[in-house]
Design a protein around this motif. Structure first.
Motif, PDB file in Angstrom:
ATOM      1  N   ARG A 276       8.501  35.427  18.037  1.00  0.00           N
ATOM      2  CA  ARG A 276       9.747  35.759  18.723  1.00  0.00           C
ATOM      3  C   ARG A 276      10.599  34.504  18.961  1.00  0.00           C
ATOM      4  O   ARG A 276      11.824  34.529  18.813  1.00  0.00           O
ATOM      5  N   LEU A 277       9.962  33.395  19.317  1.00  0.00           N
ATOM      6  CA  LEU A 277      10.697  32.156  19.548  1.00  0.00           C
ATOM      7  C   LEU A 277      11.277  31.591  18.254  1.00  0.00           C
ATOM      8  O   LEU A 277      12.381  31.022  18.261  1.00  0.00           O
ATOM      9  N   ALA A 278      10.563  31.750  17.128  1.00  0.00           N
ATOM     10  CA  ALA A 278      11.101  31.295  15.845  1.00  0.00           C
ATOM     11  C   ALA A 278      12.336  32.103  15.454  1.00  0.00           C
ATOM     12  O   ALA A 278      13.340  31.553  14.972  1.00  0.00           O
ATOM     13  N   THR A 279      12.294  33.415  15.691  1.00  0.00           N
ATOM     14  CA  THR A 279      13.472  34.251  15.419  1.00  0.00           C
ATOM     15  C   THR A 279      14.623  33.896  16.355  1.00  0.00           C
ATOM     16  O   THR A 279      15.788  33.869  15.946  1.00  0.00           O
ATOM     17  N   PHE A 280      14.294  33.611  17.593  1.00  0.00           N
ATOM     18  CA  PHE A 280      15.308  33.226  18.579  1.00  0.00           C
ATOM     19  C   PHE A 280      16.014  31.924  18.173  1.00  0.00           C
ATOM     20  O   PHE A 280      17.219  31.765  18.368  1.00  0.00           O
ATOM     21  N   SER A 281      15.264  30.980  17.598  1.00  0.00           N
ATOM     22  CA  SER A 281      15.838  29.683  17.215  1.00  0.00           C
ATOM     23  C   SER A 281      16.877  29.821  16.111  1.00  0.00           C
ATOM     24  O   SER A 281      17.761  28.958  15.992  1.00  0.00           O
ATOM     25  N   LEU A 282      16.787  30.887  15.313  1.00  0.00           N
ATOM     26  CA  LEU A 282      17.765  31.073  14.240  1.00  0.00           C
ATOM     27  C   LEU A 282      19.110  31.588  14.747  1.00  0.00           C
ATOM     28  O   LEU A 282      20.121  31.450  14.060  1.00  0.00           O
TER      29      LEU A 282
ATOM     30  N   GLU B 283      10.908  31.346   9.224  1.00  0.00           N
ATOM     31  CA  GLU B 283      12.100  30.828   9.888  1.00  0.00           C
ATOM     32  C   GLU B 283      12.120  29.298   9.920  1.00  0.00           C
ATOM     33  O   GLU B 283      13.194  28.684   9.960  1.00  0.00           O
ATOM     34  N   LEU B 284      10.917  28.687   9.902  1.00  0.00           N
ATOM     35  CA  LEU B 284      10.877  27.230   9.953  1.00  0.00           C
ATOM     36  C   LEU B 284      11.507  26.601   8.713  1.00  0.00           C
ATOM     37  O   LEU B 284      12.060  25.501   8.789  1.00  0.00           O
TER      38      LEU B 284
END
Length: 827
Positions: free
Chosen positions: A621-627, A690-691
């Motif tokens: 969820r945090l990786a998606t949020f960072s995008l 996402e990274l």
């Protein structure tokens, strides 16, 4: 001798006769005569006839003879005047004088030419005619009186007509002059009052006991109608009271004490204290009365706050505290900040008042919150965050019995040592006397010392804490109530005190009684979940509270749990579910990013081992949020993601890319990105693709962080530590956001095409012709862009200057209107 007796002597001339209707008698004379009739009795007994004979001395002479005598006397008096009028003195330049033997100078004179005047009036009232050769007609006494009355009536009539003409033809210059005179007199009066205030204040500061009566005079001057004089009077009295108020509360003597005989010094001190207290009471009452007027409100509140800060121990402090607490939620920003600052100073400087004012102020704030149904400014309860509590007061102190036993043991040891040292009885009695005197001295020192009573301190602290938590629980209960139950208007349906209330609960959670912990966590769980309907079930929408307020509820729940870790055993799974959903609901412009970063730090980073499924769900969820959001939010999320990967080694499998997803799959074989529960999302079956996109982020810090996380190994022996918290990362990049400029690729390929060259793109239907694409000069473009932005900057600067000019003109117009209104009021 006989001839001298028969000679008639005329009386002196009497004053002119005044008719009775013109005689004016004042009211004071009438009152004096009516009150003092014994003085007027003498006038009744006077013999007017004998007085007339004595004055006139011609009582037996006929009236015609008397008139002839009067005429002869007037002729004799008028002869030298006529003689002088008949001769004219010659100019001294034209003729030489004659000097007599005695030294006097005489000038040559010539006779006057007689003037021909018809109907000339003599002094005695006769009328002469030049043609008649000086024949005169004598008027009788009655005719003279009638003629005199007639002339007086005409004079009165002419005077009335002249006054009316002056009123009609009065010029506006007189009005202007009258106004100028009034202004000058008012200004002189104000200057005199200012000088008087300064003189009285200086005298009071130099010798208060001698000039204590000047306080009443200063109070009288401050009651003036002029705004400037009232303001100066209030400020002068404030300076005087701050200086002369003693460091103790004044207690006026009782009736029995006043009946007792005392010395002159005590009488003088009692008079000084009573005068000071009465003047101070009048001053406080005047300030509270002026606080209700908009014109004097700021000045009155400043004086009240300054007095409360300077002398919180003195009399009538309850009135001052009430006035200050009533205005801590004022719409005027200056008054609100002033009152809140005063309350904070009272809370932090308890040495001046011993903590009593703190208890009173907190209880008044609690009543204010209850009266206004929690619809106040957040500053009104933010002042409670300045309170400080002593945790050692709750610890039990050693009992007095133990102290007594210890002292007895020490005494017995001392006595034994003395007995062993010498058996002299004198030494024993001497030692006993010394121990008794020491005990007496210690008791007197303890009574005279300023040490606070521990029991009293504990009582005041418990009352303060109960009032504080009453406020906090009232705000929470008000926030939980559904909108259908609140009778307030739609404008008052918000919760302005909730955010500050949650901060206070997080700060003082270690002081809450354990009996209320379950209720507190129940309220926080409902608030973090959303709306509560009438049946008590939590709603699924976030329209009741904002994302920031719900995040704060989660933060407070974790702080309460951490501060009471030994006494609580609570499952916080519900708060993890709410955080998992709130990450997606976050919006940068609407919600506070620092609150989200704090929630990530407290709930996910602070030394807590998470379940593997839940940790993987938060990582994904945090990786998606960072995008989706800016560099500051992305950096905070990536720091939290890295921390979770460091603690959960098995979650590093999300960095690998197998054919079917992640190498480790849990109970759920497929990833559900829209699942509301992190344990049911199946994040272990996904990959952190996402990274790869974040490694190409425009901000170098975000791209380097994403690249570093993607290079982490799956080996268990790898130890990685991150010293940066999500809050620090968010603050650093949010401060850098304004000054950061993304790097642009200056080496872009330019398309060049020779004339007549065939096109390499045959299928170009619907696209622009490539022949129109020419080489663009980068310097020319940059120059044009710079000129464009300079022009835009000039336009914005002109708009700003224009707005300032409009503001200045409007303020000048308002000032002119104010001056006109002031002139009208003075008229």
């Amino acid at each position: 001798m006989g001839k001298n007796k028969q000679k008639i002597v005329l009386p002196p001339e009497l004053p002119p006769e005044v008719p009775d209707e013109e005689v004016e008698i004042s009211d004071d004379d009438v009152q004096f005569v009516t009150e003092n009739r014994e003085y007027a009795s003498l006038l009744k007994n006077l013999d007017t006839k004998s007085i007339d004979k004595h004055v006139t001395r011609i009582a037996d002479v006929k009236e015609d003879a008397v008139e002839a005598l009067y005429e002869e006397r007037t002729r004799k008096r008028s002869r030298p005047e006529e003689k002088e009028e008949d001769t004219i003195e010659v100019d001294r330049v034209d003729a030489l004088p004659v000097k007599t033997l005695d030294g006097k100078l005489y000038y040559r004179t010539l006779p006057k030419e007689p003037k021909k005047a018809e109907g000339k009036r003599d002094d005695d009232g006769a009328v002469g005619d030049g043609d008649t050769g000086g024949n005169t007609v004598k008027l009788s006494k009655a005719e003279k009186r009638a003629k005199l009355k007639k002339t007086r009536k005409e004079a009165k009539k002419q005077a009335k007509e002249g006054v009316n003409l002056e009123e009609v033809h009065q010029t506006p210059q007189t009005d202007v002059l009258d106004e100028v005179r009034k202004d000058l007199t008012v200004e002189e009066d104000n200057e005199r009052k200012k000088y008087k205030l300064a003189e009285l204040g200086t005298a009071l500061l130099m010798d208060p006991e001698t000039n204590i009566k000047s306080l009443k005079e200063m109070m009288q001057i401050s009651k003036d109608g002029d705004h400037i004089i009232v303001t100066l009077g209030l400020k002068s009295l404030l300076a005087v009271f701050k200086d002369i108020i003693p460091g103790y509360r004044i207690r006026l003597p009782t009736e029995k004490e006043q009946e007792m005989k005392v010395s002159k010094t005590i009488k003088k001190m009692r008079f000084y204290e009573s005068t000071l207290l009465s003047s101070y009471k009048a001053y406080v009452q005047k300030l509270i009365a002026l606080e209700k007027h908009a014109v004097y409100k700021r000045v009155a509140m400043r004086c009240i706050c300054t007095l409360l800060e300077a002398v919180p121990h003195f009399n009538f402090r309850e009135n001052l505290v009430t006035a200050v607490v009533r205005n801590i939620s004022s719409q005027d920003d200056i008054i609100r900040k002033l009152c809140c600052g005063t309350i904070k100073l009272l809370f932090t400087n308890e040495g001046k008042h011993g903590g009593e004012v703190t208890v009173e102020a907190v209880q008044m704030i609690a009543n204010l919150v209850k009266t206004h149904d929690c619809q106040l400014h957040p500053d009104s309860i933010e002042v409670l965050l300045s309170l400080s509590f002593d945790e050692d007061l709750g610890k039990p102190e050693p009992s007095d019995a133990d102290n007594k036993t210890n002292s007895k043991k020490s005494k017995t040891k001392n006595f034994k040592e003395l007995n062993h040292a010498s058996e002299n009885e004198k030494k024993k009695t001497r030692q006993e006397m010394m121990s008794k005197t020491r005990e007496e001295i210690n008791a007197e020192l303890k009574a005279a010392s300023f040490a606070k009573d521990v029991a009293e301190q504990r009582r005041m602290q418990s009352e303060t804490l109960s009032a504080v938590f009453e406020i906090f629980f009232r705000v929470l209960k008000h926030a939980i109530q559904p909108r259908s139950e609140t009778n307030a208007s739609p404008a008052l349906c918000g919760h302005p005190l909730l955010a500050t209330c949650l901060k206070g609960i997080g700060k003082y959670s270690h002081l809450i009684d354990l009996d209320f912990m379950s209720d507190l966590l129940k309220y926080l769980r409902k608030l973090a979940g959303g709306v509560v309907d009438g049946n008590g079930s939590a709603g699924n929408s976030s329209t009741h509270l904002t994302v920031t307020e719900r995040l704060q509820c989660c933060i407070v729940a974790f702080r309460v749990m951490r501060n009471n870790l030994d006494a609580l055993n609570v499952d916080l799974q519900h708060f993890f579910v709410q955080l998992y959903n709130l990450i997606i609901e976050y919006r940068p412009g609407r919600d506070q990013g620092e609150v989200l970063a704090e929630a990530l730090k407290i709930m996910l980073c602070d030394d807590r081992q998470h379940d593997m499924q839940r940790a993987a769900a938060f990582i994904k969820r945090l990786a998606t949020f960072s995008l989706c959001f800016g560099s500051a939010e992305s950096m905070a999320a990536l720091v939290t993601l890295k921390h979770l990967l460091q603690k959960n080694v098995k979650c590093r499998n999300l960095l690998e890319n197998d054919a079917g997803g992640g190498s480790v799959s849990g109970a759920i074989a497929k990833y559900h990105p829209y699942a509301s529960d992190p344990n049911l999302s199946g994040a272990l079956a996904s990959v952190l693709w996402e990274l790869n996109l974040l490694s190409k982020h425009y901000h170098p810090a975000v791209s380097s962080m994403a690249s570093g996380i993607s290079m982490m190994s799956v080996a268990n022996n790898q130890v990685l530590h991150s010293n940066t918290s999500p809050q620090q990362a968010f603050m650093e990049l949010s401060l850098e956001k304004k000054s950061f400029i993304p790097e642009s690729d200056s080496k872009r390929p330019t398309i060049k095409r020779k004339k007549g060259a065939p096109s390499h793109h045959p299928a170009t239907t619907g696209l622009p012709n490539l022949d129109l694409i020419t080489q663009v000069d980068q310097t020319a473009v940059s120059k044009k862009l710079s000129e464009h932005f300079l022009l835009i900057r000039d336009i914005t600067e002109n708009e700003r200057l224009r707005s300032e000019l409009d503001r200045t003109t409007s303020s000048l117009e308002l000032f002119e209107q104010f001056r006109k209104q002031k002139r009208r009021k003075t008229k």
